[in-house]
Design an enzyme around this catalytic site. Structure first.
Site, mmCIF file in Angstrom:
data_model
loop_
_atom_site.group_PDB
_atom_site.id
_atom_site.type_symbol
_atom_site.label_atom_id
_atom_site.label_comp_id
_atom_site.label_asym_id
_atom_site.label_seq_id
_atom_site.Cartn_x
_atom_site.Cartn_y
_atom_site.Cartn_z
ATOM 1 N N LYS A 1 22.527 -0.283 -12.307
ATOM 2 C CA LYS A 1 22.088 -0.868 -11.035
ATOM 3 C C LYS A 1 22.839 -2.162 -10.761
ATOM 4 O O LYS A 1 22.914 -3.032 -11.616
ATOM 5 C CB LYS A 1 20.587 -1.213 -11.112
ATOM 6 C CG LYS A 1 19.673 -0.009 -11.195
ATOM 7 C CD LYS A 1 18.223 -0.486 -11.159
ATOM 8 C CE LYS A 1 17.251 0.624 -11.472
ATOM 9 N NZ LYS A 1 15.882 0.137 -11.653
ATOM 10 N N HIS B 1 5.076 -5.788 -10.432
ATOM 11 C CA HIS B 1 5.465 -6.364 -11.731
ATOM 12 C C HIS B 1 4.478 -7.467 -12.128
ATOM 13 O O HIS B 1 4.031 -7.519 -13.278
ATOM 14 C CB HIS B 1 6.856 -7.017 -11.648
ATOM 15 C CG HIS B 1 7.995 -6.075 -11.401
ATOM 16 N ND1 HIS B 1 8.952 -6.323 -10.459
ATOM 17 C CD2 HIS B 1 8.345 -4.903 -11.997
ATOM 18 C CE1 HIS B 1 9.859 -5.348 -10.474
ATOM 19 N NE2 HIS B 1 9.516 -4.470 -11.394
ATOM 20 N N SER C 1 11.501 -2.496 -6.395
ATOM 21 C CA SER C 1 12.461 -3.532 -6.006
ATOM 22 C C SER C 1 13.502 -2.967 -5.049
ATOM 23 O O SER C 1 13.884 -3.621 -4.070
ATOM 24 C CB SER C 1 13.155 -4.107 -7.240
ATOM 25 O OG SER C 1 12.216 -4.680 -8.113
ATOM 26 N N ARG D 1 4.285 4.337 -12.371
ATOM 27 C CA ARG D 1 3.808 4.468 -10.993
ATOM 28 C C ARG D 1 3.530 5.917 -10.634
ATOM 29 O O ARG D 1 2.659 6.208 -9.838
ATOM 30 C CB ARG D 1 4.861 3.922 -10.013
ATOM 31 C CG ARG D 1 4.918 2.425 -9.950
ATOM 32 C CD ARG D 1 6.191 1.953 -9.310
ATOM 33 N NE ARG D 1 7.336 2.267 -10.143
ATOM 34 C CZ ARG D 1 8.561 1.834 -9.922
ATOM 35 N NH1 ARG D 1 8.815 1.105 -8.865
ATOM 36 N NH2 ARG D 1 9.539 2.140 -10.738
HETATM 37 P P1 ADP Z 1 14.086 -1.070 -14.706
HETATM 38 O O1 ADP Z 1 15.381 -1.148 -13.989
HETATM 39 O O2 ADP Z 1 14.177 -1.402 -16.163
HETATM 40 O O3 ADP Z 1 13.250 0.146 -14.434
HETATM 41 P P2 ADP Z 1 12.363 -2.539 -12.940
HETATM 42 O O4 ADP Z 1 12.459 -3.983 -12.654
HETATM 43 O O5 ADP Z 1 12.631 -1.599 -11.811
HETATM 44 O O6 ADP Z 1 13.315 -2.332 -14.157
HETATM 45 O O7 ADP Z 1 10.940 -2.202 -13.546
HETATM 46 C C1 ADP Z 1 10.503 -2.779 -14.743
HETATM 47 C C2 ADP Z 1 9.214 -2.125 -15.175
HETATM 48 O O8 ADP Z 1 8.192 -2.387 -14.203
HETATM 49 C C3 ADP Z 1 9.276 -0.606 -15.292
HETATM 50 O O9 ADP Z 1 8.501 -0.207 -16.396
HETATM 51 C C4 ADP Z 1 8.661 -0.108 -14.018
HETATM 52 O O10 ADP Z 1 8.070 1.158 -14.185
HETATM 53 C C5 ADP Z 1 7.618 -1.175 -13.782
HETATM 54 N N1 ADP Z 1 7.276 -1.302 -12.376
HETATM 55 C C6 ADP Z 1 8.121 -1.408 -11.337
HETATM 56 N N2 ADP Z 1 7.450 -1.512 -10.179
HETATM 57 C C7 ADP Z 1 6.133 -1.463 -10.493
HETATM 58 C C8 ADP Z 1 4.915 -1.466 -9.721
HETATM 59 N N3 ADP Z 1 4.945 -1.535 -8.400
HETATM 60 N N4 ADP Z 1 3.752 -1.406 -10.401
HETATM 61 C C9 ADP Z 1 3.745 -1.310 -11.742
HETATM 62 N N5 ADP Z 1 4.844 -1.259 -12.520
HETATM 63 C C10 ADP Z 1 6.016 -1.330 -11.906
#
Ligand code: ADP
Length: 160
Positions: free
Chosen positions: A41, A17, A128, A90
């Protein structure tokens, strides 16, 4: 002046992130990280804790701010005069999922453009949910999360 919003659960923030936030901050004038409550979630950290991790980890990025978001993401963008919605990709699973959301958002708010940033290969496997699982069993996550998050995960482990 272009304001972009990066919405997500950020439960908790990872280096994947953070890499996206840093890259977006170089492209757009202002980046708002929007911490949402994803109904599907169950959160491990409260929205306020997630905001604190992001605020601490982005303090060197002058044009990045953090807010808690509830409701429709496009309404949040409109309320903040933002025209760009950032999401990360990803893998093909992300792509399939994100295509549906982007299509829906385009239909709800055609003036908003979704911009996808590709995950850095070194963080492609970082999520996460996987981190929380590894943390539960005492795995060392210091290379994959900002220091404040690594500490937060350790504290949580000791408490629970
Ligand atoms: P959500 O529950 O909305 O998917 P996340 O916190 O899991 O929220 O992810 C938020 C955004 O960050 C999403 O667009 C996800 O694809 C992106 N993301 C999550 N992990 C990574 C990573 N390791 N590298 C790049 N982008 C990521």
């Amino acid at each position: 002046m272009t304001t972009a919003v990066f919405p997500g659960s950020f439960d908790p923030l990872t280096n994947g992130h953070l890499d996206l936030i840093t890259r977006a901050s170089k492209i757009f004038d202002h980046v708002i990280v929007a911490v949402g409550q994803n109904t599907a979630k169950r959160g491990v950290f409260t929205p306020a804790e997630r905001v604190a991790f992001i605020t601490t980890s982005t303090q060197d990025l002058d044009n990045v701010s953090v807010q808690i978001e509830s409701g429709l993401t496009v309404d949040f963008l409109r309320g903040n005069h933002a025209t760009v919605l950032i999401r990360g990709l990803r893998n093909s699973t992300d792509f399939e999922f994100e295509q549906g959301i982007a299509g829906m958002n385009r239909s709800l708010a055609p003036e908003i453009e979704t911009v996808f940033l590709n995950a850095d290969p070194q963080y492609q496997f970082v999520s996460s949910s996987l981190l929380k699982e590894v943390a539960q069993f005492g795995g060392d996550l210091s290379a994959l999360v900002p220091p404040a998050v690594a500490q937060g995960l350790r504290d949580r482990l000791e408490r629970d």
